[in-house]
Scaffold this motif. Structure first.
Motif, PDB file in Angstrom:
ATOM      1  N   ILE A 101      -5.269  -3.958  10.238  1.00 22.17           N
ATOM      2  CA  ILE A 101      -5.190  -4.220   8.794  1.00 22.17           C
ATOM      3  C   ILE A 101      -5.711  -3.022   8.005  1.00 22.17           C
ATOM      4  O   ILE A 101      -5.125  -2.631   6.983  1.00 22.17           O
ATOM      5  CB  ILE A 101      -5.969  -5.501   8.429  1.00 22.17           C
ATOM      6  N   SER A 102      -6.801  -2.420   8.454  1.00 23.06           N
ATOM      7  CA  SER A 102      -7.333  -1.244   7.750  1.00 23.06           C
ATOM      8  C   SER A 102      -6.351  -0.080   7.815  1.00 23.06           C
ATOM      9  O   SER A 102      -6.228   0.701   6.858  1.00 23.06           O
ATOM     10  CB  SER A 102      -8.701  -0.844   8.319  1.00 23.06           C
ATOM     11  N   GLU A 103      -5.632   0.038   8.940  1.00 25.76           N
ATOM     12  CA  GLU A 103      -4.620   1.087   9.046  1.00 25.76           C
ATOM     13  C   GLU A 103      -3.465   0.805   8.078  1.00 25.76           C
ATOM     14  O   GLU A 103      -2.948   1.724   7.428  1.00 25.76           O
ATOM     15  CB  GLU A 103      -4.099   1.171  10.480  1.00 25.76           C
ATOM     16  N   GLN A 104      -3.061  -0.451   7.973  1.00 23.41           N
ATOM     17  CA  GLN A 104      -2.021  -0.823   7.014  1.00 23.41           C
ATOM     18  C   GLN A 104      -2.457  -0.475   5.591  1.00 23.41           C
ATOM     19  O   GLN A 104      -1.690   0.107   4.809  1.00 23.41           O
ATOM     20  CB  GLN A 104      -1.739  -2.320   7.104  1.00 23.41           C
ATOM     21  N   ASN A 105      -3.698  -0.819   5.259  1.00 29.35           N
ATOM     22  CA  ASN A 105      -4.219  -0.530   3.918  1.00 29.35           C
ATOM     23  C   ASN A 105      -4.207   0.967   3.626  1.00 29.35           C
ATOM     24  O   ASN A 105      -3.876   1.398   2.512  1.00 29.35           O
ATOM     25  CB  ASN A 105      -5.641  -1.060   3.768  1.00 29.35           C
ATOM     26  N   ARG A 106      -4.566   1.764   4.643  1.00 31.76           N
ATOM     27  CA  ARG A 106      -4.604   3.221   4.432  1.00 31.76           C
ATOM     28  C   ARG A 106      -3.199   3.771   4.227  1.00 31.76           C
ATOM     29  O   ARG A 106      -2.975   4.643   3.387  1.00 31.76           O
ATOM     30  CB  ARG A 106      -5.286   3.908   5.607  1.00 31.76           C
ATOM     31  N   ARG A 107      -2.238   3.266   4.986  1.00 31.02           N
ATOM     32  CA  ARG A 107      -0.862   3.739   4.819  1.00 31.02           C
ATOM     33  C   ARG A 107      -0.314   3.372   3.441  1.00 31.02           C
ATOM     34  O   ARG A 107       0.446   4.133   2.843  1.00 31.02           O
ATOM     35  CB  ARG A 107       0.029   3.148   5.910  1.00 31.02           C
ATOM     36  N   LEU A 108      -0.703   2.215   2.938  1.00 32.60           N
ATOM     37  CA  LEU A 108      -0.182   1.759   1.649  1.00 32.60           C
ATOM     38  C   LEU A 108      -0.910   2.395   0.469  1.00 32.60           C
ATOM     39  O   LEU A 108      -0.291   2.784  -0.521  1.00 32.60           O
ATOM     40  CB  LEU A 108      -0.288   0.234   1.551  1.00 32.60           C
ATOM     41  N   GLY A 109      -2.245   2.485   0.564  1.00 26.89           N
ATOM     42  CA  GLY A 109      -3.038   2.935  -0.574  1.00 26.89           C
ATOM     43  C   GLY A 109      -3.744   4.251  -0.400  1.00 26.89           C
ATOM     44  O   GLY A 109      -4.442   4.705  -1.318  1.00 26.89           O
ATOM     45  N   LEU A 328      -2.416  -7.358   2.198  1.00 32.32           N
ATOM     46  CA  LEU A 328      -3.812  -7.488   2.629  1.00 32.32           C
ATOM     47  C   LEU A 328      -4.184  -8.955   2.776  1.00 32.32           C
ATOM     48  O   LEU A 328      -4.734  -9.369   3.813  1.00 32.32           O
ATOM     49  CB  LEU A 328      -4.726  -6.809   1.612  1.00 32.32           C
ATOM     50  N   PHE A 329      -3.896  -9.767   1.769  1.00 35.27           N
ATOM     51  CA  PHE A 329      -4.249 -11.183   1.814  1.00 35.27           C
ATOM     52  C   PHE A 329      -3.538 -11.902   2.970  1.00 35.27           C
ATOM     53  O   PHE A 329      -4.140 -12.709   3.679  1.00 35.27           O
ATOM     54  CB  PHE A 329      -3.901 -11.861   0.492  1.00 35.27           C
ATOM     55  N   LEU A 330      -2.251 -11.610   3.136  1.00 31.91           N
ATOM     56  CA  LEU A 330      -1.495 -12.237   4.224  1.00 31.91           C
ATOM     57  C   LEU A 330      -2.092 -11.867   5.575  1.00 31.91           C
ATOM     58  O   LEU A 330      -2.245 -12.727   6.458  1.00 31.91           O
ATOM     59  CB  LEU A 330      -0.030 -11.809   4.168  1.00 31.91           C
ATOM     60  N   GLY A 331      -2.436 -10.588   5.745  1.00 26.91           N
ATOM     61  CA  GLY A 331      -3.007 -10.157   7.016  1.00 26.91           C
ATOM     62  C   GLY A 331      -4.311 -10.860   7.331  1.00 26.91           C
ATOM     63  O   GLY A 331      -4.548 -11.283   8.476  1.00 26.91           O
ATOM     64  N   ALA A 336      -7.407 -15.042  10.453  1.00 24.56           N
ATOM     65  CA  ALA A 336      -8.581 -15.929  10.479  1.00 24.56           C
ATOM     66  C   ALA A 336      -8.554 -16.838  11.702  1.00 24.56           C
ATOM     67  O   ALA A 336      -7.499 -17.324  12.116  1.00 24.56           O
ATOM     68  CB  ALA A 336      -8.617 -16.760   9.201  1.00 24.56           C
ATOM     69  N   GLN A 337      -9.742 -17.089  12.253  1.00 26.05           N
ATOM     70  CA  GLN A 337      -9.869 -17.932  13.439  1.00 26.05           C
ATOM     71  C   GLN A 337     -10.663 -19.204  13.177  1.00 26.05           C
ATOM     72  O   GLN A 337     -10.585 -20.153  13.965  1.00 26.05           O
ATOM     73  CB  GLN A 337     -10.552 -17.143  14.558  1.00 26.05           C
TER      74      GLN A 337
END
Length: 490
Positions: A101-109, A328-331, A336-337
């Motif tokens: 998720i942090s990698e996704q955030n970095r690619r997007l923002g 981000l929210f979807l991820g 969540a567990q």
């Protein structure tokens, strides 16, 4: 009018109506979500001439090409500066889902996750503004202020005084405020006059001034809230720089008061929040301060303790190709567990978000939603209510925060160690039309503090049950459905 002329005009109107409908079927579904496309098509088919005018005015969710290109330029600069930075943390020690998720955030923002941070939650409205003012009094180089709404009133007077003292010490104070949202406040002229008097360098965000060459879709707004002092301390959250009544005669008559949540941050995440401000300043002024007012993450004192937080700033908005905050929210909800707890004043999710939330319940997770019992915006409040039945039937617990307060805080927490706080609502407007800032935090101490805030919401409010909801009159749920349909017009 002769019969021949009347027939000719009638024929022209029929042909025009047919042409509008055919063009709508070709143009509207292109690169648009099916729900939004269907809502626009329905509007145009029912009221073709009015519908097409509305579509021409607010149908384009993207900014002009120049502004989009500027965002890509800014992201490239940020990515270059972030390369090789010591993040003060070991990503290999993170759970794999958090790392991805942090990698996704970095690619997007473009902004990385960094360690060594501390964050404090402030839920007292006046106290949060006073804390900001106290930090402004320690400023030595610069102060950066950005809010959706800025107003000079009794609540914010101390903050304005702190800005004035900073200017008098030789500190550069820059301020950005959303044009439409701030200008409609009754005391806006007084606010601008005070900013000019004390020497603050200020600009409008997304100004709608066509005669000055500034124009884009008028309801594309900058909804961010942040303060940065010297690159060493920052604030973000849900609160605007205005009295908690929003200085609105209508709100004062109803006795409405806004309940907010703000976080004060120290550590390397402050650099990322400052980068968001600098990108907005560049976009609005053509003045690139990334070389002079950017404080490198490695130069910001960090917290070496075991309780230090991993933080990542996620900017989002119509200048980005994708919906950074929604992803981000979807991820997080899908990762969540144990539990998902959402607080949003305007909860109008898209289909993907609804599937993620109800799927969390099907996986056996505890899912809670905190919203206001009363609304300040009728159409949004009714659209929000239209989701209650499906959520309650899925087993989501809904807690209603009591009036006359509007629960305006915006945060999401999952399990015991990950949370998001910022300016983004859980609604279609925030996903598509507003510039937002979200702070992703990993750390048990921070989430424990958020649990205390959520417990207070729970104690003050009441739980909405499915039995109570099913007793709602048909007239109310009819309005809910209509509002839900129009909420997809984007």
């Amino acid at each position: 009018m002769s019969a021949e002329l009347a027939n000719l005009l009638g024929g022209i109107l029929i042909l025009a109506d047919l042409a509008i409908r055919i063009a709508a079927l070709i143009i509207i579904p292109r690169d648009r979500k099916p729900t939004a496309a269907m809502a626009w098509l329905l509007a145009i088919f029912l009221i073709p001439f009015v519908g097409i005018i509305l579509f021409l005015v607010i149908g384009n969710v993207k900014l002009p090409k120049k502004r989009m290109a500027r965002q890509k330029e800014i992201n490239a600069i940020i990515e270059q500066r972030a390369e090789g930075v010591d993040l003060d943390t070991d990503p290999e020690a993170w759970p794999s889902w958090f790392r991805t998720i942090s990698e996704q955030n970095r690619r997007l923002g473009a902004l990385p996750a960094t360690g060594g941070n501390r964050a404090e939650l402030i839920g007292d409205y006046q106290a949060s503004i006073d804390r900001m003012a106290a930090d402004l009094d320690l400023a030595e180089r610069f102060v950066h202020v950005e809010f959706f709404i800025v107003a000079f009133d009794d609540t914010t007077r101390g903050f304005f005084a702190a800005m004035e003292r900073a200017v008098q010490r030789g500190v550069t104070v820059r301020l950005l405020m959303d044009h439409i949202a701030s200008a409609k406040v009754p005391i806006h002229k007084e606010t601008v006059a005070e900013l000019d008097r004390i020497g603050v360098i200020w600009r409008y965000l997304l100004p709608v001034q066509p005669f000055k060459g500034h124009y884009q879709r008028p309801d594309l707004r900058n909804h961010r809230k942040l303060v940065v002092v010297d690159g060493r301390v920052a604030y973000t959250g849900s609160q605007n720089l205005i009295d908690r009544s929003y200085d609105s005669p209508k709100n004062l008559k109803r006795g409405l008061k806004w309940q907010e949540l703000v976080t004060r941050i120290t550590g390397s995440a402050v650099t990322a929040i400052n980068a968001v401000f600098l990108s907005d300043w560049y976009a609005e002024t053509d003045e690139n301060l990334l070389a002079t007012e950017h404080v490198a993450a490695a130069d910001v004192p960090d917290d070496p303790s075991p309780d230090a937080l991993v933080c990542q700033v996620v900017p989002s908005g119509p200048a980005y190709e994708l919906e950074n905050n929604l992803r981000l929210f979807l991820g997080l909800v899908n990762a969540a567990q144990e539990q998902v707890i959402i607080t949003s004043p305007y909860f109008v999710p898209d289909e993907a978000m609804m599937y993620a939330i109800t799927s969390a319940r099907l996986r056996g997770l505890e899912v809670q939603l905190f919203v206001s019992e009363i609304g300040d915006q009728g159409s949004v409040w009714h659209a929000q209510r239209s989701y209650y039945g499906a959520l309650l039937r899925a087993g989501v617990r809904i807690f209603l925060y009591p009036g006359p307060y509007i629960l305006h805080a915006k945060h999401l927490s999952i399990d015991d160690d990950v949370a998001v706080i910022g300016s983004s609502n859980m609604d279609i407007r925030s996903f598509n039309l507003n510039f937002e800032i979200s702070l992703l935090v990993r750390g048990r101490s921070f989430v424990a503090d958020m649990r205390e805030v959520e417990a207070e919401y729970r104690a003050l409010g009441r739980e909405l049950t499915l039995e109570e909801w099913e007793r709602e009159p048909a007239t109310a749920t009819f309005l809910d459905g209509v509002a839900r349909l129009t909420s997809a017009l984007q």
